[in-house]
Design an enzyme around this catalytic site. Structure first.
Site, PDB file in Angstrom:
ATOM      1  CE  LYS A 413      -2.010  -1.238   3.810  1.00 46.53           C
ATOM      2  NZ  LYS A 413      -2.927  -1.409   4.964  1.00 46.53           N
ATOM      3  CB  THR A 447      -6.269   8.871   6.341  1.00 43.11           C
ATOM      4  OG1 THR A 447      -5.597   9.597   7.394  1.00 43.11           O
ATOM      5  CG2 THR A 447      -6.283   9.716   5.081  1.00 43.11           C
ATOM      6  N   GLY A 449      -8.219   4.522   9.937  1.00 40.19           N
ATOM      7  CA  GLY A 449      -8.850   3.237   9.661  1.00 40.19           C
ATOM      8  C   GLY A 449      -8.934   2.824   8.200  1.00 40.19           C
ATOM      9  CB  THR A 450      -7.384   4.042   5.035  1.00 40.09           C
ATOM     10  OG1 THR A 450      -6.133   4.232   5.671  1.00 40.09           O
ATOM     11  CG2 THR A 450      -8.036   5.379   4.787  1.00 40.09           C
TER      12      THR A 450
HETATM   13  N1  ATP Z   1      -5.149  10.173   0.665  1.00 43.74           N
HETATM   14  C1  ATP Z   1      -5.454   9.017   0.077  1.00 43.74           C
HETATM   15  N2  ATP Z   1      -6.028   9.018  -1.158  1.00 43.74           N
HETATM   16  C2  ATP Z   1      -6.357   7.869  -1.767  1.00 43.74           C
HETATM   17  N3  ATP Z   1      -6.136   6.668  -1.238  1.00 43.74           N
HETATM   18  C3  ATP Z   1      -5.549   6.589  -0.019  1.00 43.74           C
HETATM   19  C4  ATP Z   1      -5.175   7.756   0.698  1.00 43.74           C
HETATM   20  N4  ATP Z   1      -4.619   7.372   1.878  1.00 43.74           N
HETATM   21  C5  ATP Z   1      -4.666   6.031   1.910  1.00 43.74           C
HETATM   22  N5  ATP Z   1      -5.205   5.544   0.761  1.00 43.74           N
HETATM   23  C6  ATP Z   1      -5.473   4.151   0.441  1.00 43.74           C
HETATM   24  O1  ATP Z   1      -5.982   3.557   1.625  1.00 43.74           O
HETATM   25  C7  ATP Z   1      -5.542   2.231   1.740  1.00 43.74           C
HETATM   26  C8  ATP Z   1      -4.808   2.056   3.066  1.00 43.74           C
HETATM   27  O2  ATP Z   1      -3.486   2.493   2.872  1.00 43.74           O
HETATM   28  P1  ATP Z   1      -2.530   2.974   4.014  1.00 43.74           P
HETATM   29  O3  ATP Z   1      -1.162   2.883   3.466  1.00 43.74           O
HETATM   30  O4  ATP Z   1      -2.993   4.275   4.548  1.00 43.74           O
HETATM   31  O5  ATP Z   1      -2.775   1.814   5.097  1.00 43.74           O
HETATM   32  P2  ATP Z   1      -2.599   1.800   6.650  1.00 43.74           P
HETATM   33  O6  ATP Z   1      -1.485   2.651   7.097  1.00 43.74           O
HETATM   34  O7  ATP Z   1      -2.544   0.374   7.002  1.00 43.74           O
HETATM   35  O8  ATP Z   1      -3.944   2.441   7.182  1.00 43.74           O
HETATM   36  P3  ATP Z   1      -4.273   2.587   8.764  1.00 43.74           P
HETATM   37  O9  ATP Z   1      -3.629   3.839   9.189  1.00 43.74           O
HETATM   38  O10 ATP Z   1      -5.747   2.667   8.808  1.00 43.74           O
HETATM   39  O11 ATP Z   1      -3.745   1.398   9.434  1.00 43.74           O
HETATM   40  C9  ATP Z   1      -4.696   1.982   0.513  1.00 43.74           C
HETATM   41  O12 ATP Z   1      -5.515   1.427  -0.508  1.00 43.74           O
HETATM   42  C10 ATP Z   1      -4.235   3.356   0.099  1.00 43.74           C
HETATM   43  O13 ATP Z   1      -3.919   3.403  -1.263  1.00 43.74           O
HETATM   44  C1  HMH Z   2      -8.312  -1.240  17.176  1.00 42.23           C
HETATM   45  C2  HMH Z   2      -7.509  -0.718  16.041  1.00 42.23           C
HETATM   46  N1  HMH Z   2      -7.096  -1.564  15.094  1.00 42.23           N
HETATM   47  C3  HMH Z   2      -6.345  -1.105  14.043  1.00 42.23           C
HETATM   48  C4  HMH Z   2      -6.008   0.224  13.963  1.00 42.23           C
HETATM   49  C5  HMH Z   2      -5.157   0.710  12.794  1.00 42.23           C
HETATM   50  O1  HMH Z   2      -5.562   1.855  12.249  1.00 42.23           O
HETATM   51  C6  HMH Z   2      -6.467   1.080  14.984  1.00 42.23           C
HETATM   52  N2  HMH Z   2      -6.185   2.391  14.988  1.00 42.23           N
HETATM   53  N3  HMH Z   2      -7.210   0.585  16.001  1.00 42.23           N
HETATM   54 MG    MG Z   3      -2.892  -0.244   8.934  1.00 40.08          MG
END
Ligand code: ATP
Ligand code: HMH
Ligand code: MG
Length: 745
Positions: A413, A447, A449-450
């Site tokens: 990602k 963003t 929980g994405t």
């Molecule tokens: N600003 C943005 N615009 C478009 N897509 C995004 C954006 N930010 C994240 N994404 C998409 O969201 C999804 C999650 O990516 P990310 O790398 O943020 O994961 P993560 O860090 O595991 O998320 P979290 O913080 O919820 O754990 C991916 O498909 C990424 O491409």
């Molecule tokens: C409980 C929980 N799981 C996963 C994440 C990752 O975003 C979070 N912030 N909280």
């Molecule tokens: Mg994550």
């Protein structure tokens, strides 16, 4: 669509003689049709009528009924060709070409009549035509492209989807379309794609066309109106609604963890279940505490579910510690659910740790039990035992290492890279495949929980669609829609949640307000035609190259001075009506700046140019365009209040800022303004950073009000805005030639 339509719109080749090169257009057409092109559109802006007729005859022979043949722009050529007995199936018209009604009239009900459309206004115009006038709309451009100079701003797949959803005429996506875009476009509601360079300039046009055709066929059944749709538009699995279990932590603020998982699973058409590994005390700003219940109780939850319910897919999120991981691993080994997506959560968006450092080793043992892992950049680096990658190529390389090392498919990602796009990639070392997904980065703070949302949507969609690639594509489409509307939920002061049900609610008629950024993009696009017309005015052209006669400029300035004096009053009225102090101050400052500008105009320019006011040959009279514009501003405020008034005053900032900057920097013509330009100092005023800043604030203020307004008020605001833009055009057009517009006193 095909049931209503005798023509197969799936793959249009639009010819370009220059790109076809020495091979010639006919040879490329022959190859493309053999490869699967279903429509050939002869497009040659340079050829004479006779040359076009020859080309039509040649192409009709080459195609020999295997594809439809249409001609771009030239209804007359189609009519003449038909008179000569040449088989031509129809015409494709641009917005400025012959009217579609005339084409339908001339060619009859069975011909193809296509029309280029790239704004809501175009769609609205088509909706007013008799049914069946237009067979398809060419909607684009999708991506910036060099084969259509001066094309309007690129819509992207998302912009295309918005337009396609607003019309029941089949929409063909055109402009910078590549084969990789096909599934996404088909899902976005495309009835087909139209291609220029990707086939004409291809070394092997037949193979290029075949690739498009294959991708089109492979995306069948996942288009928005195919099958029996679920909320996300994906067809339901043969076996019914997938039963999806989230094994994850709780986020009481509802944006991440099991709360996000349950919403996501429901949003994309699954039945959600949740076994809780840990409780967090968390909001959009951070995690304050973590409580991990005994792992034996997690085992109880998991066993109790499995004893009764068939689980079609599992998503695993926060695992807290090694004991929890071992419990989940043991359960997976026993139950062997058909789909397991592991989101290796280590750190929250806020930066807080969600996994004991010593548990990272245990997590590695869990990896081979998953079908897909979805690490973000930081987590991928931990798994790859490397420093976090800083480039997308670096991310892919680490994903290959992890995929090969653990024998698991990886979704890398790119959310945490900076850059204009937010790419993801499915990397499978065993199959030696890398499938990349790309799309512009969405400007939002929502963003939180994405990652949780994406992984649970993926588990659900993999169960319903039966393959990873369409599951990722659909999950991304849904997540991006949800990201775009996250801020409208107004949850928390940190990173807010995405709007998991944005698509569902708007399809169900529950209005989902556009974000301010969307308002801005939509309004700017809405006046694209007016802006283009302004750019093409002789007055503006002459202003740009310095050839504008003094008399015309002088007349313009005199009109402008009058305008600014009244405009200042309307800004003062906006200040009076403003709902809060910052807005009140902003509009008041605008009113003041306007007056300063008007005074400066008189002092420095009008006086210079024409002598003191009382010595002028004829008394000043506001012209008709000026009066009409000012009446519109005043009426907007008195009829529509604050919202309509600030929408009406906006074009005077926005259009001048855009024009001024382009005139000064050379973005308008071939070169930047020379110091010898007779009006350089005046033009420079509009290229100033202070004006740019004020314009930015004005756009932000209006867009924020529009975003929060009811749909009816928002529509009235847009109307007032567009009307003002039209008045700007008339205002510029009025002073030159001066005699044409003179209003009798
Ligand atoms: N600003 C943005 N615009 C478009 N897509 C995004 C954006 N930010 C994240 N994404 C998409 O969201 C999804 C999650 O990516 P990310 O790398 O943020 O994961 P993560 O860090 O595991 O998320 P979290 O913080 O919820 O754990 C991916 O498909 C990424 O491409
Ligand atoms: C409980 C929980 N799981 C996963 C994440 C990752 O975003 C979070 N912030 N909280
Ligand atoms: Mg994550």
């Amino acid at each position: 669509m095909s049931s209503r339509h005798p023509f197969d719109l799936s793959l249009t080749l639009v010819t370009d003689a220059a790109l076809c090169g020495e091979r010639g257009v006919a040879a490329v057409v022959a190859e493309a049709v053999a490869g699967g092109a279903t429509i050939v559109q002869l497009r040659d802006k340079l050829a004479s009528t006779e040359q076009l007729l020859e080309q039509v005859a040649e192409l009709a022979g080459v195609i020999d009924g295997r594809a439809a043949l249409v001609v771009n722009d030239r209804l007359d050529v189609v009519v003449a060709a038909r008179e000569r007995g040449i088989r031509v199936d129809g015409v494709h018209l641009g917005q400025s070409d012959a009217a579609v009604l005339a084409a339908r009239d001339a060619l009859g009900p069975d011909a193809i009549v296509g029309l280029t459309a790239n704004t809501r206004a175009h769609l609205d115009a088509v909706a007013r035509l008799p049914r069946g006038t237009v067979d398809y709309l060419g909607v684009g451009v999708i991506r910036p492209t060099s084969t259509k100079p001066d094309h309007p701003p690129a819509l992207g797949v998302d912009g295309f989807a918005v337009l396609a959803a607003a019309t029941d005429v089949p929409c063909v996506a055109i402009g910078g379309v590549g084969a990789a875009d096909v599934p996404e476009l088909r899902r976005a509601g495309a009835a087909g794609v139209a291609v220029v360079s990707a086939i004409c300039a291809a070394p092997d046009p037949r193979a290029a066309a075949a690739e498009f055709a294959a991708r089109w066929a492979a995306s069948a059944g996942i288009e928005a109106d195919g099958g029996s749709p679920t909320a996300s538009g994906a067809p339901r699995p043969a076996g019914g609604v997938p039963r999806v279990l989230s094994i994850a932590g709780s986020d009481p603020s509802g944006g991440a963890g099991i709360q996000a998982d349950l919403k996501s699973i429901a949003a994309v058409g699954g039945y959600g279940m949740a076994a809780i590994t840990a409780l967090t005390a968390q909001n959009t700003r951070g995690v304050r505490g973590v409580h991990v219940p005994p792992a034996t109780f997690l085992a109880d939850q998991l066993d109790t579910i499995a004893d009764d319910i068939e689980v079609d897919a599992v998503k695993i999120g926060m695992l807290a510690n090694a004991e929890v991981i071992d419990t989940v691993a043991a359960w997976l080994r026993r139950i062997r659910p058909p789909v397991v997506v592991l989101d290796p959560v280590m750190v929250a968006t806020s930066g807080d740790r969600l996994l004991d450092p010593d548990a990272e080793r245990a997590l590695r043992d869990l990896l081979p039990l998953a079908d897909l892992v979805t690490p973000n950049v930081a987590e991928l680096a931990v798994l790859a035992d490397a420093e976090p990658a800083t480039t997308w190529a670096g991310v892919i390389a680490q994903a290959e290492t992890v995929s090969a090392g653990f024998g698991v498919r990886v979704l890398a990602k790119g959310g945490h890279l900076d850059g204009a796009t937010a790419p993801d990639a499915l990397v499978d070392a065993a199959a030696a495949t890398i499938v990349e997904f790309d799309g512009e980065r969405i400007a939002t703070t929502a963003t939180h929980g994405t990652g949780c949302s994406l992984s649970s949507a993926l588990a659900t969609l993999r169960a319903s669609l039966g393959a990873w690639e369409p599951a990722v594509a659909e999950a991304r489409r849904w997540l991006r829609e949800s990201l775009r509307h996250g801020e409208s939920l107004a949850v928390g002061g940190g990173h807010g949640p995405v709007h998991h049900f944005a698509g569902l609610w708007s399809r169900g008629g529950l209005a989902t307000a556009p974000t301010p950024a969307e308002v801005e993009a939509e309004w700017w696009a809405e006046i694209a035609d007016v802006r283009r017309a302004i750019d093409e005015l002789p007055f503006i052209r002459a202003l740009a190259d310095g050839s504008l006669p003094r008399t015309a400029f002088e007349e313009y300035l005199a009109q402008d001075a009058h305008y600014l004096r009244v405009y200042s009053r309307t800004l003062a009225e906006a200040s009076r009506l403003a709902p809060d102090a910052p807005a009140q101050a902003f509009w008041a400052a605008g009113a003041q700046r306007c007056l300063d500008g008007e005074l400066a105009l008189h002092r420095d320019r009008l006086h210079d140019l024409r002598g003191p006011r009382d010595q002028r040959a004829r008394p000043f009279e506001p012209n008709a365009a000026n009066t009409a514009y000012l009446d519109h501003l005043v009426a907007s405020g008195s009829r529509g209040g604050y919202a309509e008034l600030i929408a009406a005053v906006l074009p005077c900032y926005w259009i001048y800022d855009d024009l001024g900057r382009r005139l000064v920097t050379g973005g308008f013509g071939p070169e930047a303004l020379s110091p010898e330009h007779p009006y350089a100092d005046w033009l420079a005023m509009y290229g100033e950073p202070a004006f740019e800043l004020a314009t930015r604030q004005a756009i932000d203020t209006v867009a924020a009000v529009a975003s929060r307004a009811t749909p009816a008020v928002r529509a009235r605001m847009l109307r007032a805005f567009r009307r003002s833009a039209e008045h700007e055009l008339a205002f510029f057009a009025a002073p030159w030639p001066a005699d044409r517009i003179e209003v009798d006193a």
